[in-house]
Scaffold this motif. Structure first.
Motif, PDB file in Angstrom:
ATOM      1  N   TYR A 287       0.795  -1.221   0.000  1.00  0.00           N
ATOM      2  CA  TYR A 287       0.000   0.000   0.000  1.00  0.00           C
ATOM      3  C   TYR A 287       0.836   1.285   0.000  1.00  0.00           C
ATOM      4  O   TYR A 287       0.282   2.387  -0.128  1.00  0.00           O
ATOM      5  CB  TYR A 287      -0.943   0.020   1.214  1.00  0.00           C
ATOM      6  CG  TYR A 287      -1.997  -1.064   1.166  1.00  0.00           C
ATOM      7  CD1 TYR A 287      -2.942  -1.097   0.143  1.00  0.00           C
ATOM      8  CD2 TYR A 287      -2.065  -2.048   2.155  1.00  0.00           C
ATOM      9  CE1 TYR A 287      -3.929  -2.079   0.112  1.00  0.00           C
ATOM     10  CE2 TYR A 287      -3.050  -3.027   2.134  1.00  0.00           C
ATOM     11  CZ  TYR A 287      -3.973  -3.040   1.105  1.00  0.00           C
ATOM     12  OH  TYR A 287      -4.952  -4.014   1.067  1.00  0.00           O
ATOM     13  N   GLY A 288       2.149   1.164   0.166  1.00  0.00           N
ATOM     14  CA  GLY A 288       2.996   2.346   0.156  1.00  0.00           C
ATOM     15  C   GLY A 288       2.789   3.266   1.325  1.00  0.00           C
ATOM     16  O   GLY A 288       2.992   4.478   1.227  1.00  0.00           O
ATOM     17  N   ALA A 289       2.364   2.702   2.453  1.00  0.00           N
ATOM     18  CA  ALA A 289       2.115   3.492   3.662  1.00  0.00           C
ATOM     19  C   ALA A 289       2.322   2.598   4.876  1.00  0.00           C
ATOM     20  O   ALA A 289       2.463   1.375   4.751  1.00  0.00           O
ATOM     21  CB  ALA A 289       0.697   4.067   3.648  1.00  0.00           C
ATOM     22  N   VAL A 290       2.350   3.221   6.040  1.00  0.00           N
ATOM     23  CA  VAL A 290       2.514   2.480   7.290  1.00  0.00           C
ATOM     24  C   VAL A 290       1.134   2.170   7.861  1.00  0.00           C
ATOM     25  O   VAL A 290       0.267   3.050   7.895  1.00  0.00           O
ATOM     26  CB  VAL A 290       3.331   3.310   8.298  1.00  0.00           C
ATOM     27  CG1 VAL A 290       3.432   2.583   9.637  1.00  0.00           C
ATOM     28  CG2 VAL A 290       4.722   3.593   7.746  1.00  0.00           C
ATOM     29  N   PRO A 291       0.887   0.950   8.320  1.00  0.00           N
ATOM     30  CA  PRO A 291      -0.426   0.651   8.898  1.00  0.00           C
ATOM     31  C   PRO A 291      -0.622   1.368  10.228  1.00  0.00           C
ATOM     32  O   PRO A 291       0.341   1.715  10.910  1.00  0.00           O
ATOM     33  CB  PRO A 291      -0.389  -0.868   9.086  1.00  0.00           C
ATOM     34  CG  PRO A 291       1.055  -1.191   9.241  1.00  0.00           C
ATOM     35  CD  PRO A 291       1.781  -0.226   8.340  1.00  0.00           C
ATOM     36  N   ASP A 292      -1.874   1.559  10.582  1.00  0.00           N
ATOM     37  CA  ASP A 292      -2.187   2.151  11.883  1.00  0.00           C
ATOM     38  C   ASP A 292      -1.956   1.173  13.027  1.00  0.00           C
ATOM     39  O   ASP A 292      -1.876   1.571  14.184  1.00  0.00           O
ATOM     40  CB  ASP A 292      -3.644   2.616  11.917  1.00  0.00           C
ATOM     41  CG  ASP A 292      -3.903   3.797  10.992  1.00  0.00           C
ATOM     42  OD1 ASP A 292      -2.980   4.608  10.799  1.00  0.00           O
ATOM     43  OD2 ASP A 292      -5.023   3.897  10.466  1.00  0.00           O
ATOM     44  N   GLY A 293      -1.862  -0.090  12.710  1.00  0.00           N
ATOM     45  CA  GLY A 293      -1.612  -1.090  13.738  1.00  0.00           C
ATOM     46  C   GLY A 293      -1.727  -2.489  13.179  1.00  0.00           C
ATOM     47  O   GLY A 293      -2.087  -2.693  12.019  1.00  0.00           O
ATOM     48  N   VAL A 294      -1.399  -3.461  14.030  1.00  0.00           N
ATOM     49  CA  VAL A 294      -1.524  -4.873  13.684  1.00  0.00           C
ATOM     50  C   VAL A 294      -2.333  -5.548  14.786  1.00  0.00           C
ATOM     51  O   VAL A 294      -2.093  -5.323  15.976  1.00  0.00           O
ATOM     52  CB  VAL A 294      -0.145  -5.556  13.550  1.00  0.00           C
ATOM     53  CG1 VAL A 294      -0.310  -7.046  13.263  1.00  0.00           C
ATOM     54  CG2 VAL A 294       0.679  -4.888  12.447  1.00  0.00           C
ATOM     55  N   TRP A 295      -3.282  -6.376  14.368  1.00  0.00           N
ATOM     56  CA  TRP A 295      -4.160  -7.076  15.285  1.00  0.00           C
ATOM     57  C   TRP A 295      -4.085  -8.572  15.026  1.00  0.00           C
ATOM     58  O   TRP A 295      -3.703  -9.006  13.924  1.00  0.00           O
ATOM     59  CB  TRP A 295      -5.602  -6.614  15.121  1.00  0.00           C
ATOM     60  CG  TRP A 295      -5.873  -5.229  15.614  1.00  0.00           C
ATOM     61  CD1 TRP A 295      -6.460  -4.868  16.799  1.00  0.00           C
ATOM     62  CD2 TRP A 295      -5.584  -3.989  14.949  1.00  0.00           C
ATOM     63  NE1 TRP A 295      -6.542  -3.503  16.905  1.00  0.00           N
ATOM     64  CE2 TRP A 295      -6.023  -2.937  15.784  1.00  0.00           C
ATOM     65  CE3 TRP A 295      -4.997  -3.673  13.718  1.00  0.00           C
ATOM     66  CZ2 TRP A 295      -5.889  -1.601  15.431  1.00  0.00           C
ATOM     67  CZ3 TRP A 295      -4.854  -2.339  13.358  1.00  0.00           C
ATOM     68  CH2 TRP A 295      -5.299  -1.321  14.219  1.00  0.00           C
ATOM     69  N   ALA A 296      -4.448  -9.368  16.033  1.00  0.00           N
ATOM     70  CA  ALA A 296      -4.451 -10.820  15.907  1.00  0.00           C
ATOM     71  C   ALA A 296      -5.738 -11.380  16.492  1.00  0.00           C
ATOM     72  O   ALA A 296      -6.277 -10.846  17.474  1.00  0.00           O
ATOM     73  CB  ALA A 296      -3.251 -11.435  16.634  1.00  0.00           C
ATOM     74  N   ALA A 297      -6.241 -12.457  15.904  1.00  0.00           N
ATOM     75  CA  ALA A 297      -7.380 -13.195  16.451  1.00  0.00           C
ATOM     76  C   ALA A 297      -7.151 -14.673  16.187  1.00  0.00           C
ATOM     77  O   ALA A 297      -6.769 -15.057  15.078  1.00  0.00           O
ATOM     78  CB  ALA A 297      -8.695 -12.733  15.829  1.00  0.00           C
ATOM     79  N   PRO A 298      -7.379 -15.522  17.189  1.00  0.00           N
ATOM     80  CA  PRO A 298      -7.033 -16.939  17.050  1.00  0.00           C
ATOM     81  C   PRO A 298      -8.149 -17.782  16.451  1.00  0.00           C
ATOM     82  O   PRO A 298      -9.330 -17.420  16.472  1.00  0.00           O
ATOM     83  CB  PRO A 298      -6.793 -17.364  18.500  1.00  0.00           C
ATOM     84  CG  PRO A 298      -7.787 -16.530  19.265  1.00  0.00           C
ATOM     85  CD  PRO A 298      -7.813 -15.200  18.551  1.00  0.00           C
ATOM     86  N   GLY A 299      -7.748 -18.946  15.942  1.00  0.00           N
ATOM     87  CA  GLY A 299      -8.704 -19.999  15.705  1.00  0.00           C
ATOM     88  C   GLY A 299      -9.046 -20.642  17.034  1.00  0.00           C
ATOM     89  O   GLY A 299      -8.511 -20.269  18.084  1.00  0.00           O
ATOM     90  N   ARG A 300      -9.946 -21.605  16.987  1.00  0.00           N
ATOM     91  CA  ARG A 300     -10.337 -22.261  18.235  1.00  0.00           C
ATOM     92  C   ARG A 300     -10.530 -23.745  17.998  1.00  0.00           C
ATOM     93  O   ARG A 300     -10.728 -24.217  16.878  1.00  0.00           O
ATOM     94  CB  ARG A 300     -11.626 -21.657  18.781  1.00  0.00           C
ATOM     95  CG  ARG A 300     -12.874 -21.910  17.929  1.00  0.00           C
ATOM     96  CD  ARG A 300     -13.670 -23.132  18.398  1.00  0.00           C
ATOM     97  NE  ARG A 300     -14.730 -23.487  17.467  1.00  0.00           N
ATOM     98  CZ  ARG A 300     -14.633 -24.418  16.536  1.00  0.00           C
ATOM     99  NH1 ARG A 300     -13.512 -25.075  16.367  1.00  0.00           N
ATOM    100  NH2 ARG A 300     -15.666 -24.708  15.750  1.00  0.00           N
TER     101      ARG A 300
END
Length: 388
Positions: free
Chosen positions: A15-28
């Protein structure tokens, strides 16, 4: 390079830009309580260490750009005001459906750029789709300061899968991905979403919980899941109940005599019995008797195999082989028709059990299964702070 660094770098390159953040969500993986969630019953899932990761940047227009690093397919570009359920959107329907569900609920969500990757096996009954939905919902909740609780996010993610993607799943998968905590299984009441974290640490008791991915891929949108859901709802209606969760276990046998349809009797028997098994498993875990849940896992599999009839030869082979090799208990888990099984074994016997399963699969001419240890892990979370 860590996973967070890798997804951040991938976002920047794309995207040629820095993300606002990184998030994670697990499987179960679900310890016990199958097809009970849409019957407003009880479930006991735990989060896996396998996660969906999302690097996300908020946009000030209505453009939604989605990219899956795992597929390597072209970026998908949509407009948020044009999102509508179509049932043919492929993988992008899951995050797009979350945006649609948030907007349908009146939340002021506009565009975003998402870069997604996941270590949750797809089609294995381990909730890869819910992980994708929940990580998207959590990121947008944070970026748009929506102030939604974890159960509210899970409900919206469920709506995305039900109404946008077209899979009539219950809420267990999304709640597990959003709300589980390390070292615990989540006792969830699927009626009011009340929850309790039940201590579950097999390693501390000298045990190992294995997940056996049969690599038989299932698809819950093919009608078999929906047929069983409809059958459960019809059984409840004929019994004069809102949901099968309202039938007390001691009254099950008497209630079954009033149902003339053998198929409905099987469905009702499974759901009410599995709700009861959830309570039994929790009682044993509360008493510190982790080994004591083994027979309940086996009973749960028999019910899924013969009452609900959603197992398959590969899943049955896992359970039968594991038991013969000395496992304390085993059962299929998830929506069925393929996917995964869980096996509870003594630590000293776990490798032997896993080896026996691999040998049995080879002898039967099946694709080699993927086997790993399920470690009760954290639910959805933000991994990086906003970028200045």
């Amino acid at each position: 390079m860590t996973s967070t660094e890798a997804v951040t770098a991938g976002f920047q390159e794309l995207y040629g830009a820095v993300p606002d953040g990184v998030w994670a969500a697990p499987g179960r993986v679900n310890l016990i309580g199958e097809y009970t969630d849409f019957n407003e019953g009880f479930v006991l899932p735990l989060a896996l260490p396998h996660t969906a990761l999302a690097a996300v940047r908020r946009r000030d227009d209505d453009v939604l750009r989605l990219y899956s690093a795992d597929l390597g397919a072209p970026q998908v570009e949509l407009r948020t005001e044009e999102l509508a359920p179509r049932g043919d959107g492929g993988w992008a329907a899951y995050p797009a459906g979350v945006v649609w569900a948030l907007r349908q609920a009146g939340h002021p969500v506009r565009g975003a750029d998402l870069y997604l990757t996941s270590t949750v096996p797809t089609g294995a009954g381990l909730s890869s789709s819910a992980a994708l939905e929940v990580v998207t919902a959590l990121a947008l909740n944070d970026l748009y300061a929506l102030g939604l609780t974890r159960p509210e996010l899970a409900r919206l993610a469920q709506r995305a899968e039900n109404d946008f993607v077209g899979v009539p799943c219950g809420v267990m998968d999304q709640m597990a991905s959003a709300c589980c905590t390390p070292g615990h299984a989540l006792h969830l009441d699927c009626r009011d979403l009340s929850q309790r974290q039940v201590p579950f640490d097999p390693a501390a008791h000298g045990l190992r919980l294995l997940v056996v991915d049969t690599r038989v891929r299932h698809a819950l949108g093919d009608g078999a899941y929906a047929e069983r859901r409809a059958g459960c709802e019809e059984g409840a209606r004929r019994l004069g109940l809102s949901h099968l969760r309202d039938l007390p276990y001691p009254e099950l046998d008497a209630a079954l005599t009033t149902l003339g349809d053998e198929r409905l009797r099987r469905y009702v028997r499974h759901v009410v019995s599995d709700d009861h098994r959830v309570r039994q498993v929790i009682a044993r875990l509360d008493a510190g008797d982790v080994r004591g849940i083994g027979p309940l896992l086996l009973a749960g599999h028999r019910s899924l195999r013969y009452e609900l009839r959603i197992s398959c030869p590969e899943l049955d082979l896992v359970v039968d082989t594991a038991r013969a090799a000395g496992a304390l208990g085993a059962r299929m888990t998830g929506g069925g028709f393929g996917g995964s099984a869980i096996v509870l074994a003594e630590e000293g016997a776990a490798d032997t059990v896993a080896g026996a399963v691999r040998t049995a699969f080879a002898a039967a001419g099946h694709t080699a299964p993927r086997i790993f240890t399920a470690v009760p892990s954290a639910g959805a979370r933000r991994l990086t702070a906003p970028t200045a």
